[in-house]
Motif scaffolding. Structure first.
Motif, PDB file in Angstrom:
ATOM      1  N   ASP A  31     -10.252  12.989 -13.569  1.00  0.00           N
ATOM      2  CA  ASP A  31     -11.457  12.116 -13.873  1.00  0.00           C
ATOM      3  C   ASP A  31     -12.630  12.858 -14.195  1.00  0.00           C
ATOM      4  O   ASP A  31     -12.993  13.672 -13.586  1.00  0.00           O
ATOM      5  CB  ASP A  31     -11.455  11.465 -12.487  1.00  0.00           C
ATOM      6  N   ALA A  32     -13.368  12.508 -15.020  1.00  0.00           N
ATOM      7  CA  ALA A  32     -14.650  13.329 -15.568  1.00  0.00           C
ATOM      8  C   ALA A  32     -15.766  13.525 -14.799  1.00  0.00           C
ATOM      9  O   ALA A  32     -16.636  14.113 -14.522  1.00  0.00           O
ATOM     10  CB  ALA A  32     -14.931  12.946 -17.027  1.00  0.00           C
ATOM     11  N   SER A  33     -15.634  12.260 -13.803  1.00  0.00           N
ATOM     12  CA  SER A  33     -16.710  11.887 -13.105  1.00  0.00           C
ATOM     13  C   SER A  33     -16.725  12.814 -11.581  1.00  0.00           C
ATOM     14  O   SER A  33     -17.693  13.066 -10.783  1.00  0.00           O
ATOM     15  CB  SER A  33     -17.184  10.627 -12.647  1.00  0.00           C
ATOM     16  N   ASN A  34     -15.297  12.982 -11.329  1.00  0.00           N
ATOM     17  CA  ASN A  34     -15.340  13.865  -9.968  1.00  0.00           C
ATOM     18  C   ASN A  34     -14.109  15.026  -9.854  1.00  0.00           C
ATOM     19  O   ASN A  34     -14.101  15.495  -8.839  1.00  0.00           O
ATOM     20  CB  ASN A  34     -14.967  12.548  -8.784  1.00  0.00           C
ATOM     21  N   GLY A  35     -13.519  15.170 -11.051  1.00  0.00           N
ATOM     22  CA  GLY A  35     -12.467  16.168 -11.019  1.00  0.00           C
ATOM     23  C   GLY A  35     -11.207  16.015 -10.286  1.00  0.00           C
ATOM     24  O   GLY A  35     -10.472  16.674 -10.641  1.00  0.00           O
ATOM     25  N   ALA A  36     -11.014  14.849  -9.912  1.00  0.00           N
ATOM     26  CA  ALA A  36      -9.463  14.348  -9.149  1.00  0.00           C
ATOM     27  C   ALA A  36      -8.624  14.222 -10.260  1.00  0.00           C
ATOM     28  O   ALA A  36      -8.766  13.920 -11.313  1.00  0.00           O
ATOM     29  CB  ALA A  36     -10.015  13.127  -8.638  1.00  0.00           C
ATOM     30  N   VAL A  37      -7.556  14.688 -10.042  1.00  0.00           N
ATOM     31  CA  VAL A  37      -6.353  14.651 -10.900  1.00  0.00           C
ATOM     32  C   VAL A  37      -5.910  13.140 -10.931  1.00  0.00           C
ATOM     33  O   VAL A  37      -5.740  12.523  -9.821  1.00  0.00           O
ATOM     34  CB  VAL A  37      -5.096  15.340 -10.218  1.00  0.00           C
ATOM     35  N   ALA A  38      -6.001  12.756 -12.278  1.00  0.00           N
ATOM     36  CA  ALA A  38      -5.453  11.211 -12.530  1.00  0.00           C
ATOM     37  C   ALA A  38      -3.901  11.137 -12.602  1.00  0.00           C
ATOM     38  O   ALA A  38      -3.299  10.425 -12.243  1.00  0.00           O
ATOM     39  CB  ALA A  38      -6.073  10.777 -13.652  1.00  0.00           C
ATOM     40  N   TRP A  39      -3.415  11.990 -13.368  1.00  0.00           N
ATOM     41  CA  TRP A  39      -2.053  12.135 -13.511  1.00  0.00           C
ATOM     42  C   TRP A  39      -1.552  13.318 -14.250  1.00  0.00           C
ATOM     43  O   TRP A  39      -2.384  14.287 -14.946  1.00  0.00           O
ATOM     44  CB  TRP A  39      -1.407  11.233 -14.406  1.00  0.00           C
ATOM     45  N   THR A  40      -0.263  14.028 -13.982  1.00  0.00           N
ATOM     46  CA  THR A  40       0.381  14.797 -14.681  1.00  0.00           C
ATOM     47  C   THR A  40       1.488  14.845 -15.131  1.00  0.00           C
ATOM     48  O   THR A  40       2.333  13.976 -14.668  1.00  0.00           O
ATOM     49  CB  THR A  40       0.400  16.150 -13.644  1.00  0.00           C
ATOM     50  N   ALA A  41       1.961  15.023 -16.501  1.00  0.00           N
ATOM     51  CA  ALA A  41       2.998  14.887 -17.184  1.00  0.00           C
ATOM     52  C   ALA A  41       3.618  16.196 -17.812  1.00  0.00           C
ATOM     53  O   ALA A  41       2.634  16.839 -18.510  1.00  0.00           O
ATOM     54  CB  ALA A  41       2.816  13.899 -18.202  1.00  0.00           C
ATOM     55  N   CYS A  42       4.853  16.679 -17.452  1.00  0.00           N
ATOM     56  CA  CYS A  42       5.523  17.790 -17.874  1.00  0.00           C
ATOM     57  C   CYS A  42       6.387  17.613 -19.026  1.00  0.00           C
ATOM     58  O   CYS A  42       7.170  16.556 -19.046  1.00  0.00           O
ATOM     59  CB  CYS A  42       6.050  18.438 -16.486  1.00  0.00           C
ATOM     60  N   THR A  43       6.334  18.778 -19.713  1.00  0.00           N
ATOM     61  CA  THR A  43       7.121  18.910 -20.875  1.00  0.00           C
ATOM     62  C   THR A  43       8.419  19.770 -20.785  1.00  0.00           C
ATOM     63  O   THR A  43       8.262  20.410 -19.580  1.00  0.00           O
ATOM     64  CB  THR A  43       6.466  18.935 -22.273  1.00  0.00           C
TER      65      THR A  43
END
Length: 84
Positions: A31-43
């Protein structure tokens, strides 16, 4: 995932989020406003270049030979294409 420390690539900002690929093969949206991780997807391989974001889709190439199109809102795989 391994216990090694990921080496992140250059960030890309779009739609209120910041997107990063890393050497462990994950794409993370913050999240650009607070730096919180919104999601992670792995390849299945390292993501050596920054993702490109357009029209709500984050596109990333992976060292596993696939190009991934991920929903920028939640990281769900929209499609993938075998490129190598």
């Amino acid at each position: 995932m391994t216990s090694e420390t990921p080496f992140p690539q250059q960030p890309v900002a779009a739609g209120g989020a910041v997107f990063l690929g890393d050497s462990l093969g994950c794409i993370t949206a913050l999240d650009a406003s607070n730096g919180a991780v919104a999601w992670t997807a792995c390849t299945g391989g390292a993501v050596n270049y920054p993702p490109a974001v357009e029209d709500g889709i984050a596109y990333a190439g992976s060292a596993d030979g696939w190009v991934y199109a991920l929903d920028a809102a939640d990281g769900a795989v929209r499609w993938r294409f075998r490129a190598a």
